[in-house]
Design a protein around this motif. Structure first.
Motif, mmCIF file in Angstrom:
data_model
loop_
_atom_site.group_PDB
_atom_site.id
_atom_site.type_symbol
_atom_site.label_atom_id
_atom_site.label_comp_id
_atom_site.label_asym_id
_atom_site.label_seq_id
_atom_site.Cartn_x
_atom_site.Cartn_y
_atom_site.Cartn_z
ATOM 1 N N GLY A 1 5.225 9.289 -6.905
ATOM 2 C CA GLY A 1 3.858 9.048 -6.474
ATOM 3 C C GLY A 1 3.251 7.753 -6.971
ATOM 4 N N THR A 2 4.022 6.937 -7.689
ATOM 5 C CA THR A 2 3.506 5.675 -8.203
ATOM 6 C C THR A 2 3.247 4.706 -7.057
ATOM 7 O OG1 THR A 2 4.735 5.957 -10.261
ATOM 8 C CG2 THR A 2 4.017 3.733 -9.741
ATOM 9 N N SER A 3 2.065 4.084 -7.068
ATOM 10 C CA SER A 3 1.751 3.066 -6.058
ATOM 11 C C SER A 3 2.603 1.843 -6.327
ATOM 12 C CB SER A 3 0.270 2.691 -6.114
ATOM 13 O OG SER A 3 -0.508 3.802 -5.771
ATOM 14 N N GLY A 4 3.055 1.212 -5.260
ATOM 15 C CA GLY A 4 3.912 0.051 -5.445
ATOM 16 C C GLY A 4 3.826 -0.902 -4.284
ATOM 17 N N GLY A 5 4.780 -1.811 -4.262
ATOM 18 C CA GLY A 5 4.839 -2.796 -3.208
ATOM 19 C C GLY A 5 4.251 -4.119 -3.649
ATOM 20 N N GLY B 1 10.671 5.611 6.038
ATOM 21 C CA GLY B 1 9.506 6.324 5.524
ATOM 22 C C GLY B 1 9.554 6.552 4.036
ATOM 23 N N ALA B 2 10.654 7.084 3.528
ATOM 24 C CA ALA B 2 10.756 7.356 2.096
ATOM 25 C C ALA B 2 10.900 6.046 1.334
ATOM 26 C CB ALA B 2 11.945 8.262 1.808
ATOM 27 N N GLN B 3 10.140 5.939 0.272
ATOM 28 C CA GLN B 3 10.199 4.772 -0.598
ATOM 29 C C GLN B 3 10.503 5.278 -2.002
ATOM 30 O OE1 GLN B 3 9.469 1.447 0.741
ATOM 31 N NE2 GLN B 3 9.814 2.739 2.510
ATOM 32 N N VAL B 4 11.262 4.522 -2.771
ATOM 33 C CA VAL B 4 11.581 4.935 -4.131
ATOM 34 C C VAL B 4 11.401 3.738 -5.058
ATOM 35 C CG1 VAL B 4 14.076 4.558 -3.851
ATOM 36 C CG2 VAL B 4 13.264 6.134 -5.593
ATOM 37 N N CYS B 5 10.799 3.991 -6.219
ATOM 38 C CA CYS B 5 10.571 2.915 -7.186
ATOM 39 C C CYS B 5 11.807 2.743 -8.069
ATOM 40 C CB CYS B 5 9.330 3.204 -8.046
ATOM 41 S SG CYS B 5 9.500 4.581 -9.186
ATOM 42 N N GLY C 1 0.791 -1.226 0.000
ATOM 43 C CA GLY C 1 0.000 0.000 0.000
ATOM 44 C C GLY C 1 0.823 1.275 0.000
ATOM 45 N N ARG C 2 2.113 1.178 -0.189
ATOM 46 C CA ARG C 2 2.983 2.359 -0.184
ATOM 47 C C ARG C 2 3.090 2.948 -1.591
ATOM 48 N NH1 ARG C 2 4.027 3.024 5.294
ATOM 49 N NH2 ARG C 2 4.584 1.039 6.189
ATOM 50 N N MET C 3 3.690 4.127 -1.658
ATOM 51 C CA MET C 3 3.910 4.787 -2.931
ATOM 52 C C MET C 3 5.336 5.302 -2.989
ATOM 53 S SD MET C 3 1.965 8.421 -2.315
ATOM 54 C CE MET C 3 3.110 9.698 -2.770
ATOM 55 N N CYS C 4 5.820 5.512 -4.209
ATOM 56 C CA CYS C 4 7.135 6.112 -4.396
ATOM 57 C C CYS C 4 7.064 7.548 -3.893
ATOM 58 C CB CYS C 4 7.542 6.073 -5.869
ATOM 59 S SG CYS C 4 9.112 6.909 -6.204
ATOM 60 N N SER C 5 7.980 7.916 -3.015
ATOM 61 C CA SER C 5 7.989 9.258 -2.437
ATOM 62 C C SER C 5 8.445 10.308 -3.444
ATOM 63 C CB SER C 5 8.915 9.299 -1.218
ATOM 64 O OG SER C 5 8.448 8.425 -0.220
ATOM 65 N N PHE C 6 8.913 9.877 -4.607
ATOM 66 C CA PHE C 6 9.428 10.809 -5.602
ATOM 67 C C PHE C 6 8.458 11.046 -6.751
ATOM 68 C CE2 PHE C 6 12.955 9.189 -3.245
ATOM 69 C CZ PHE C 6 13.707 10.320 -3.005
#
Length: 129
Positions: free
Chosen positions: A14-18, A30-34, A7-12
């Protein structure tokens, strides 16, 4: 308790991922990156022309007012994601029997302030510890 990327998104971007998506998210705190953003940043850092052009320039400086407004909801979603991540970390610490006082010291606030911000009302039976 396990902290997941579901349910997270790329913090850069905004793409939903995981899990359950084609977008792999990496990162932590906290920060996630695709993967796409990692590749884009890697290319930018290793191309002297792109790197020089990006140095000192902020994306919002080149955006119209409408573009800045359009990005505001993504920025708020990223902030909310980080807030939720902080709650998960506090929950993890509480499961490890770390006191509210210790968590407060780590955050530079009082035990009461950290409890008021992070206690899950009704689920934490040891609110005074």
């Amino acid at each position: 308790m396990s902290i997941t990327r579901e349910g997270r998104m790329c913090s850069f971007c905004g793409t939903s991922g995981g899990p359950g998506t084609d977008v792999q998210l990496i990162g932590g705190l906290g920060a996630q990156v695709c993967g796409t953003c990692v590749d884009d940043f890697h290319a930018l850092l290793h191309d002297p022309v792109q790197h020089a052009a990006a140095k000192g320039a902020f994306p919002w400086d080149r955006m119209s007012d409408a573009e800045v407004l359009a990005n505001l909801s993504m920025i708020m979603a990223s902030a909310e994601q980080n807030t939720a991540f902080a709650h998960e970390w506090v929950d993890l610490l509480r499961e490890r029997n770390i006191s509210w006082a210790e968590i407060g010291r780590a955050l530079g606030v009082s035990r009461q302030a950290v409890w008021e911000r992070f206690a899950r009302k009704g689920s934490d039976k040891s609110a005074t510890a």
